[in-house]
Design a protein around this motif. Structure first.
Motif, mmCIF file in Angstrom:
data_model
loop_
_atom_site.group_PDB
_atom_site.id
_atom_site.type_symbol
_atom_site.label_atom_id
_atom_site.label_comp_id
_atom_site.label_asym_id
_atom_site.label_seq_id
_atom_site.Cartn_x
_atom_site.Cartn_y
_atom_site.Cartn_z
ATOM 1 N N ALA A 263 0.946 -1.326 -0.083
ATOM 2 C CA ALA A 263 -0.186 0.039 0.044
ATOM 3 C C ALA A 263 0.970 1.275 -0.024
ATOM 4 O O ALA A 263 0.570 2.367 -0.701
ATOM 5 C CB ALA A 263 -1.082 -0.032 1.196
ATOM 6 N N ILE A 264 1.963 1.333 0.300
ATOM 7 C CA ILE A 264 2.764 2.299 0.604
ATOM 8 C C ILE A 264 3.481 2.523 -0.726
ATOM 9 O O ILE A 264 3.668 3.775 -1.253
ATOM 10 C CB ILE A 264 4.006 2.157 1.676
ATOM 11 C CG1 ILE A 264 3.551 2.078 3.159
ATOM 12 C CG2 ILE A 264 5.176 3.344 1.513
ATOM 13 C CD1 ILE A 264 4.654 1.312 4.193
ATOM 14 N N ARG A 265 4.054 1.531 -1.367
ATOM 15 C CA ARG A 265 4.270 1.928 -2.600
ATOM 16 C C ARG A 265 3.292 2.213 -3.648
ATOM 17 O O ARG A 265 3.379 3.122 -4.455
ATOM 18 C CB ARG A 265 4.892 0.442 -3.111
ATOM 19 C CG ARG A 265 5.521 0.377 -4.724
ATOM 20 C CD ARG A 265 6.665 1.459 -4.726
ATOM 21 N NE ARG A 265 7.834 0.745 -4.352
ATOM 22 C CZ ARG A 265 8.917 1.302 -4.024
ATOM 23 N NH1 ARG A 265 9.151 2.720 -4.264
ATOM 24 N NH2 ARG A 265 10.041 0.778 -3.647
ATOM 25 N N GLN A 266 2.235 1.514 -3.452
ATOM 26 C CA GLN A 266 1.041 2.225 -4.542
ATOM 27 C C GLN A 266 0.773 3.548 -3.981
ATOM 28 O O GLN A 266 0.409 4.198 -5.154
ATOM 29 C CB GLN A 266 -0.102 1.270 -4.369
ATOM 30 C CG GLN A 266 -0.109 -0.243 -4.759
ATOM 31 C CD GLN A 266 -1.138 -1.114 -4.252
ATOM 32 O OE1 GLN A 266 -2.140 -0.553 -3.477
ATOM 33 N NE2 GLN A 266 -1.189 -2.364 -4.471
ATOM 34 N N GLU A 280 9.238 10.350 -0.797
ATOM 35 C CA GLU A 280 9.690 9.027 -0.325
ATOM 36 C C GLU A 280 8.764 8.106 0.119
ATOM 37 O O GLU A 280 7.793 8.376 0.651
ATOM 38 C CB GLU A 280 11.142 9.143 0.576
ATOM 39 C CG GLU A 280 10.502 9.799 1.793
ATOM 40 C CD GLU A 280 12.058 10.282 2.434
ATOM 41 O OE1 GLU A 280 12.091 9.634 3.508
ATOM 42 O OE2 GLU A 280 12.620 11.200 2.335
ATOM 43 N N PRO A 281 9.036 6.695 0.483
ATOM 44 C CA PRO A 281 8.086 5.946 1.037
ATOM 45 C C PRO A 281 7.588 6.382 2.417
ATOM 46 O O PRO A 281 6.123 6.257 2.540
ATOM 47 C CB PRO A 281 8.545 4.560 0.900
ATOM 48 C CG PRO A 281 9.800 4.515 -0.016
ATOM 49 C CD PRO A 281 10.194 6.248 -0.029
ATOM 50 N N ALA A 282 8.348 6.846 3.187
ATOM 51 C CA ALA A 282 7.759 7.584 4.530
ATOM 52 C C ALA A 282 6.916 8.391 4.312
ATOM 53 O O ALA A 282 5.814 8.533 5.054
ATOM 54 C CB ALA A 282 8.984 7.975 5.221
ATOM 55 N N ALA A 283 6.977 9.184 3.362
ATOM 56 C CA ALA A 283 5.959 10.325 3.054
ATOM 57 C C ALA A 283 4.442 9.640 2.360
ATOM 58 O O ALA A 283 3.552 10.443 2.513
ATOM 59 C CB ALA A 283 6.497 11.259 2.048
ATOM 60 N N ALA A 284 4.337 8.705 1.861
ATOM 61 C CA ALA A 284 3.353 8.223 1.443
ATOM 62 C C ALA A 284 2.370 7.261 2.413
ATOM 63 O O ALA A 284 1.312 6.683 1.946
ATOM 64 C CB ALA A 284 3.723 7.087 0.299
ATOM 65 N N LEU A 285 2.858 7.082 3.617
ATOM 66 C CA LEU A 285 2.060 6.180 4.528
ATOM 67 C C LEU A 285 0.465 6.571 4.683
ATOM 68 O O LEU A 285 -0.365 5.894 4.830
ATOM 69 C CB LEU A 285 2.564 6.022 5.908
ATOM 70 C CG LEU A 285 3.494 4.835 5.927
ATOM 71 C CD1 LEU A 285 4.701 5.028 5.279
ATOM 72 C CD2 LEU A 285 3.991 4.703 7.339
ATOM 73 N N GLY A 286 0.168 8.296 4.550
ATOM 74 C CA GLY A 286 -0.876 8.646 4.952
ATOM 75 C C GLY A 286 -1.983 8.210 3.912
ATOM 76 O O GLY A 286 -2.929 7.602 4.203
ATOM 77 N N LEU A 287 -1.573 8.480 2.537
ATOM 78 C CA LEU A 287 -2.502 8.063 1.494
ATOM 79 C C LEU A 287 -2.492 6.495 1.293
ATOM 80 O O LEU A 287 -3.581 5.778 1.086
ATOM 81 C CB LEU A 287 -1.706 8.724 0.167
ATOM 82 C CG LEU A 287 -2.384 8.294 -1.188
ATOM 83 C CD1 LEU A 287 -3.870 8.937 -0.868
ATOM 84 C CD2 LEU A 287 -1.873 8.966 -2.551
ATOM 85 N N GLY A 288 -1.470 5.802 1.688
ATOM 86 C CA GLY A 288 -1.418 4.188 1.690
ATOM 87 C C GLY A 288 -2.359 3.856 2.713
ATOM 88 O O GLY A 288 -2.867 2.833 2.301
ATOM 89 N N ALA A 289 -2.500 4.388 3.800
ATOM 90 C CA ALA A 289 -3.464 3.770 4.786
ATOM 91 C C ALA A 289 -4.995 4.189 4.347
ATOM 92 O O ALA A 289 -5.785 3.290 4.547
ATOM 93 C CB ALA A 289 -3.346 4.806 6.126
ATOM 94 N N ASP A 313 15.566 7.967 -4.576
ATOM 95 C CA ASP A 313 15.878 8.102 -6.307
ATOM 96 C C ASP A 313 14.542 7.801 -6.894
ATOM 97 O O ASP A 313 13.855 6.966 -6.619
ATOM 98 C CB ASP A 313 16.795 6.956 -6.190
ATOM 99 C CG ASP A 313 17.021 7.027 -8.004
ATOM 100 O OD1 ASP A 313 16.598 7.511 -8.688
ATOM 101 O OD2 ASP A 313 18.029 6.159 -8.367
ATOM 102 N N PRO A 314 13.954 8.953 -7.424
ATOM 103 C CA PRO A 314 12.899 8.891 -8.073
ATOM 104 C C PRO A 314 12.632 8.052 -9.212
ATOM 105 O O PRO A 314 11.313 7.875 -9.809
ATOM 106 C CB PRO A 314 12.275 10.183 -8.490
ATOM 107 C CG PRO A 314 13.812 10.938 -8.482
ATOM 108 C CD PRO A 314 14.713 10.224 -7.739
ATOM 109 N N ALA A 315 13.642 7.230 -9.598
ATOM 110 C CA ALA A 315 13.578 6.663 -10.917
ATOM 111 C C ALA A 315 12.543 5.616 -11.136
ATOM 112 O O ALA A 315 12.111 5.315 -12.000
ATOM 113 C CB ALA A 315 14.980 6.090 -11.177
ATOM 114 N N GLY A 316 12.007 5.106 -9.902
ATOM 115 C CA GLY A 316 11.118 3.838 -9.783
ATOM 116 C C GLY A 316 9.692 4.213 -9.695
ATOM 117 O O GLY A 316 8.780 3.395 -9.676
ATOM 118 N N LEU A 317 9.522 5.465 -9.946
ATOM 119 C CA LEU A 317 7.866 6.052 -9.393
ATOM 120 C C LEU A 317 7.061 5.373 -10.552
ATOM 121 O O LEU A 317 5.952 5.470 -10.449
ATOM 122 C CB LEU A 317 7.957 7.599 -9.317
ATOM 123 C CG LEU A 317 8.712 7.935 -8.013
ATOM 124 C CD1 LEU A 317 8.580 9.754 -7.836
ATOM 125 C CD2 LEU A 317 7.672 7.350 -6.720
ATOM 126 N N GLY A 318 7.391 5.174 -11.649
ATOM 127 C CA GLY A 318 6.486 4.899 -12.795
ATOM 128 C C GLY A 318 6.433 5.846 -13.960
ATOM 129 O O GLY A 318 7.114 6.809 -13.979
#
Length: 321
Positions: A263-266, A280-289, A313-318
Motif C-alpha cells: 500500500a505504501i508503494r502504491q 519517499e516511501p515514508a511520506a506516502a503512509l498517509g495516502l497508503g492507509a 531516487d525517483p527513478a522507480g516511480l513509474g
C-alpha cells in the motif's frame, strides 16, 4: 493565534511557538494543498497535503535541527548526529547555513542518494552498523571524544518542538483538520504535532508493518525495542520510540495503525502519477492507509496528510502518463 491549553511536562505549544519564531528565517513555510478526497478515489470530504518534502534539506527535519542549533551554543567541534539519512541531511543543511562543522553517522541501510546528499552538503559521513541503533552508538562515542553538540534524529525537546511548527503552520493557514495522519519512526514528528494539536483534533500514527516502533510500545504499555525492516526502514527505522515523544503520544495520539509495504508503494506511485508529487516511501503512509482502508474517515472529514520527505531516487516511480 491563541495557544492551546497544554500544561504537560515536555514539549508545549509555547515551546513550538518559540521555535517557530526562532527558525522563521531558516526554514520554508511549505504549501498546504487541499483537494477533494474523491479526486483520488478516496472517502472523506477533503484531503490536506502538507508538502513538507519541499522543505530545506528535503524533509520536515530541518525544522527541529535549525531550532536546536539556534537555541544552544555550538562548540568549536561543531555538531554530530546519527541518522538514517533525512536527519543527517537536515543537520548538514543547518550546519552549512550556520557555518559550523558537521559529522554524520549513517547505518548501512541508508540509501546512496542520501549519502551523496550529505557529502554534497559538506558533512563528514561515517557508515556504521546494519541499523540505526549501531550508527547511534558510534555517534555517541564520537561525541564523547570531540565534545561536539549532539544532535538526535528525533529524541530531543528542541527537535520535537521544531517539528511541531509544521502543525502550527497548518492551523495558521486553514485551521485544524478533523484528522491528521502522521508517519512515525522515532516519534519526533508525531510528538511535535501531538503537542501542538493537544487533543483538539484526531492525531493518528502510521507505521510500516516491518517497523512497528510506536505500535509495539502501545501494545506493551511502555517503549520497547523492535526489529525494523521493510520499504520505509531507511527513514522510519528507529528501533525504539523516543522518550520525548512517548508521553505526548500516550496523551494525544488516539490510534496507531500499521500499513503494508504494498500500500505504501502504491500510494507513492499514485502521488506521482496523479499529482506529480515525488516523495519517499515514508511520506506516502498517509495516502497508503486511506487506499488500503486501514484508516476510514467519515464522509464529512477533512484529513491532513504530512508528505514528510523526498530524499530518494525517483527513478522507480513509474512511467509518465
Amino acid at each position: 493565534m491563541s495557544l492551546p491549553s497544554n500544561t504537560h511536562a515536555g514539549v508545549s505549544p509555547a515551546d513550538i511557538q518559540a521555535a517557530a519564531q526562532r527558525i522563521a528565517g531558516d526554514v520554508r513555510r511549505t504549501p498546504l494543498l487541499r483537494l477533494p478526497a474523491a479526486s483520488l478515489g478516496l472517502p472523506g470530504a477533503e484531503l490536506w497535503l502538507k508538502l513538507e518534502h519541499l522543505q530545506r534539506g528535503g524533509s520536515f527535519k530541518a525544522r527541529g535541527m535549525f531550532n536546536r542549533m539556534r537555541a544552544l551554543p555550538i562548540p568549536a567541534a561543531g555538531v554530530v548526529v546519527a541518522s538514517g539519512g533525512n536527519a543527517g541531511i537536515a543537520v548538514a543543511t543547518a550546519a552549512r547555513a550556520l557555518g559550523v562543522r558537521c559529522e554524520v553517522f549513517v547505518p548501512e541501510i541508508s540509501p546512496p542518494a542520501k549519502r551523496a546528499a550529505l557529502a554534497a552538503l559538506g558533512a563528514t559521513v561515517f557508515v556504521q552498523g546494519a541499523a540505526y541503533a549501531e550508527a547511534l552508538a558510534a555517534c555517541q562515542a564520537r561525541q564523547a571524544e570531540t565534545g561536539a553538540l549532539p544532535m538526535h534524529a528525533y529524541d530531543q525537546p528542541e527537535v520535537v518542538a521544531g517539528a511541531g511548527t509544521l502543525a502550527a503552520e497548518i492551523e495558521a493557514e486553514a485551521g485544524l483538520p478533523d484528522r491528521v495522519l502522521v508517519s512515525v519512526g522515532g516519534g519526533g514528528l508525531i510528538g511535535g504535532i501531538a503537542a501542538w494539536c493537544a487533543g483538539r483534533c484526531r492525531v493518528e500514527a502510521l507505521e510500516p508493518e516491518g517497523s512497528p516502533t510506536l505500535h509495539a510500545a502501545r501494545a506493551a504499555g511502555q517503549p520497547v525495542d523492535v526489529a525494523v525492516g521493510g520499504l520505509a526502514a531507511d527513514a522510519l527505522g528507529a528501533r525504539r520510540i523516543g522518550d520525548v515523544a512517548w508521553p505526548l503520544t500516550q496523551r494525544f495520539v488516539v490510534a496507531s495503525h500499521l500499513v503494508p509495504d504494498a500500500a505504501i508503494r502504491q500510494a507513492q506511485q499514485r502521488l506521482w502519477l496523479e499529482l506529480r508529487l515525488a516523495v519517499e516511501p515514508a511520506a506516502a503512509l498517509g495516502l497508503g492507509a486511506l487506499m488500503a482502508g486501514v484508516v476510514q474517515p467519515a464522509a464529512h472529514e477533512r484529513v491532513a496528510l504530512v508528505l514528510c520527505g523526498a530524499n530518494f531516487d525517483p527513478a522507480g516511480l513509474g512511467a509518465v502518463r
